[in-house]
Enzyme design. Structure first.
Site, PDB file in Angstrom:
ATOM      1  N   CYS A  19     -17.441  16.546  -6.249  1.00 16.19           N
ATOM      2  CA  CYS A  19     -17.697  18.246  -5.930  1.00 16.19           C
ATOM      3  C   CYS A  19     -18.581  18.823  -6.742  1.00 16.19           C
ATOM      4  O   CYS A  19     -19.333  20.051  -6.511  1.00 16.19           O
ATOM      5  CB  CYS A  19     -16.324  19.059  -5.934  1.00 16.19           C
ATOM      6  SG  CYS A  19     -14.878  18.370  -5.077  1.00 16.19           S
ATOM      7  N   HIS A  26     -14.038  24.452   0.949  1.00 11.79           N
ATOM      8  CA  HIS A  26     -14.479  23.553  -0.118  1.00 11.79           C
ATOM      9  C   HIS A  26     -15.475  22.422   0.588  1.00 11.79           C
ATOM     10  O   HIS A  26     -14.967  21.482   1.174  1.00 11.79           O
ATOM     11  CB  HIS A  26     -13.417  22.844  -0.942  1.00 11.79           C
ATOM     12  CG  HIS A  26     -13.994  22.171  -2.000  1.00 11.79           C
ATOM     13  ND1 HIS A  26     -15.277  21.803  -2.252  1.00 11.79           N
ATOM     14  CD2 HIS A  26     -13.103  21.973  -3.126  1.00 11.79           C
ATOM     15  CE1 HIS A  26     -15.399  21.263  -3.425  1.00 11.79           C
ATOM     16  NE2 HIS A  26     -13.918  21.475  -4.254  1.00 11.79           N
ATOM     17  N   HIS A  36     -16.933  28.201  -9.135  1.00 15.27           N
ATOM     18  CA  HIS A  36     -16.266  26.996  -8.291  1.00 15.27           C
ATOM     19  C   HIS A  36     -15.302  27.777  -7.433  1.00 15.27           C
ATOM     20  O   HIS A  36     -15.316  27.330  -6.265  1.00 15.27           O
ATOM     21  CB  HIS A  36     -16.083  25.909  -9.115  1.00 15.27           C
ATOM     22  CG  HIS A  36     -15.799  24.720  -8.388  1.00 15.27           C
ATOM     23  ND1 HIS A  36     -16.561  24.103  -7.802  1.00 15.27           N
ATOM     24  CD2 HIS A  36     -14.355  23.832  -8.601  1.00 15.27           C
ATOM     25  CE1 HIS A  36     -16.265  22.956  -7.394  1.00 15.27           C
ATOM     26  NE2 HIS A  36     -14.746  22.717  -7.705  1.00 15.27           N
TER      27      HIS A  36
END
Length: 371
Positions: free
Chosen positions: A135, A298, A261
């Protein structure tokens, strides 16, 4: 001469860049029922999908963003030295799953990567490298792009990030949460876990030019703590943050905005909140903190660059979007200046973008306004 971001293009569940930015400012949530898998199959009912069909979707989104970003920057790979770095977490794994279910055993390995997609969209690009760094992949690609530009090894770098949901990844997150996740709620006391989002982002990085570009790329700090397969390690994250500040020559009290994040998971939110509290202790009132995953999900390998693109718009416009899904801040985040409810007007000069991946792959980017 410092590196500058001269163009950006994104694709999310809301659409292109302008549509996504408008939705973020409104505080919209793009969660929707899954289209390519059922809850019975994967244990997840919802996600943040891009509503289109067909195959090799991440490659198509990436190619669209490449064309748009090149046109906006006025960069011609046939006349300039242009390379491309593409960050991803899942690559084209959905196509491997589809092939396996169809009984196809010989899937060409090169179709997992994005060289063909970029080359078709940008004839003349010298080289395309795919980085599968979970990620934070886009952040790692951005760090390498800055090096290539500032050392003169490239005139411009197309920095991309792209990912689409896969059945295997959906099944994994469906078995992690203690109860079904209805939407992503970063830093909320009632958060229930993460959901995947489809998306892609492309930035053009060049040496600073006369018009100033969109934002100055100060530095990206990196760390790989390898502390746990999935759980974030605060010490590893701190190293990445401090590395970014040191490389950029900026103090914590000079940071005006943080794009967190913010996955809406118990471990990440708590760890990130504690790290931010430590880094910005004594910097009253501290930076504004926002995050985009409550709005777009996400987006895995595309998430770091999507957050960078949002930070660029915030620096350019002086508008900071709220954290979609945040109603009641979790206790560990209570000391942060979380943007919630509605967008706020501000005058941020320096923004920090956090990206943390499985295996302790961390990337923290600092950007500076040029307005």
């Amino acid at each position: 001469m410092p590196a500058t971001i001269t163009a950006s293009a994104v694709r999310t569940c809301f659409g292109d860049g302008p549509a996504t930015w408008a939705a973020l400012l409104r505080g919209d949530c793009g969660v929707a029922p899954l289209e390519r898998a059922t809850a019975e199959q994967v244990g997840v009912e919802s996600g943040y999908p891009i509503a289109d069909g067909g195959s090799f979707r991440p490659s198509r989104w990436l190619a669209d963003c490449v064309r748009e970003a090149l046109a906006a920057a006025g960069v011609d790979p046939r006349r300039q030295r242009v390379v491309s770095l593409v960050g991803t977490g899942l690559r084209e794994s959905a196509e491997v799953e589809r092939a396996a279910l169809a009984g196809v055993v010989d899937f060409p390995a090169e179709r997992l990567h994005f060289g063909g997609a970029v080359a078709a969209a940008a004839p003349g690009v010298e080289r395309v490298v795919t980085l599968a760094n979970a990620c934070s992949a886009g952040g790692h690609a951005l760090a390498l792009a800055q090096d290539l530009v500032e050392t003169g090894d490239a005139d411009a770098v197309l920095v991309g990030g792209t990912d689409g949901s896969t059945a295997s990844m959906l099944a994994m997150i469906g078995r992690v949460a203690s109860r079904p996740t209805e939407r992503v709620r970063p830093f909320d006391a009632d958060r229930a876990g993460v959901l995947l989002g489809d998306g892609a982002a492309v930035l053009v990085v060049e040496r600073e030019r006369g018009d100033g570009g969109l934002a100055r790329l100060l530095a990206t700090g990196l760390s790989c703590d390898a502390g746990h397969e999935t759980a974030p390690d605060p010490e590893g994250i701190l190293r990445a943050v401090r590395d970014a500040h040191e490389r950029a020559g900026r103090r914590p009290d000079q940071i005006d905005l943080v794009l967190a994040h913010g996955t809406g998971t118990a471990l990440n939110d708590a760890t990130e909140a504690h790290v931010l509290a430590e880094v910005f202790a004594g910097c009253a009132p501290g930076p504004l903190v926002t995050a985009v995953k409550g709005a777009v999900g996400h987006t895995s390998g595309g998430s770091a660059l999507l957050s960078v693109a949002v930070a660029v718009e915030a620096l350019r416009t002086g508008q900071v979007p709220p954290i979609a899904g945040l109603a009641r801040p979790a206790p560990e985040a209570a000391g942060l200046r979380l943007v919630r409810g509605e967008a706020v007007r501000a005058d941020p000069r320096v923004a920090q973008v956090d990206a943390f991946g499985f295996g302790g792959l961390n990337a923290v980017t600092l950007l500076e306004a040029v307005r």
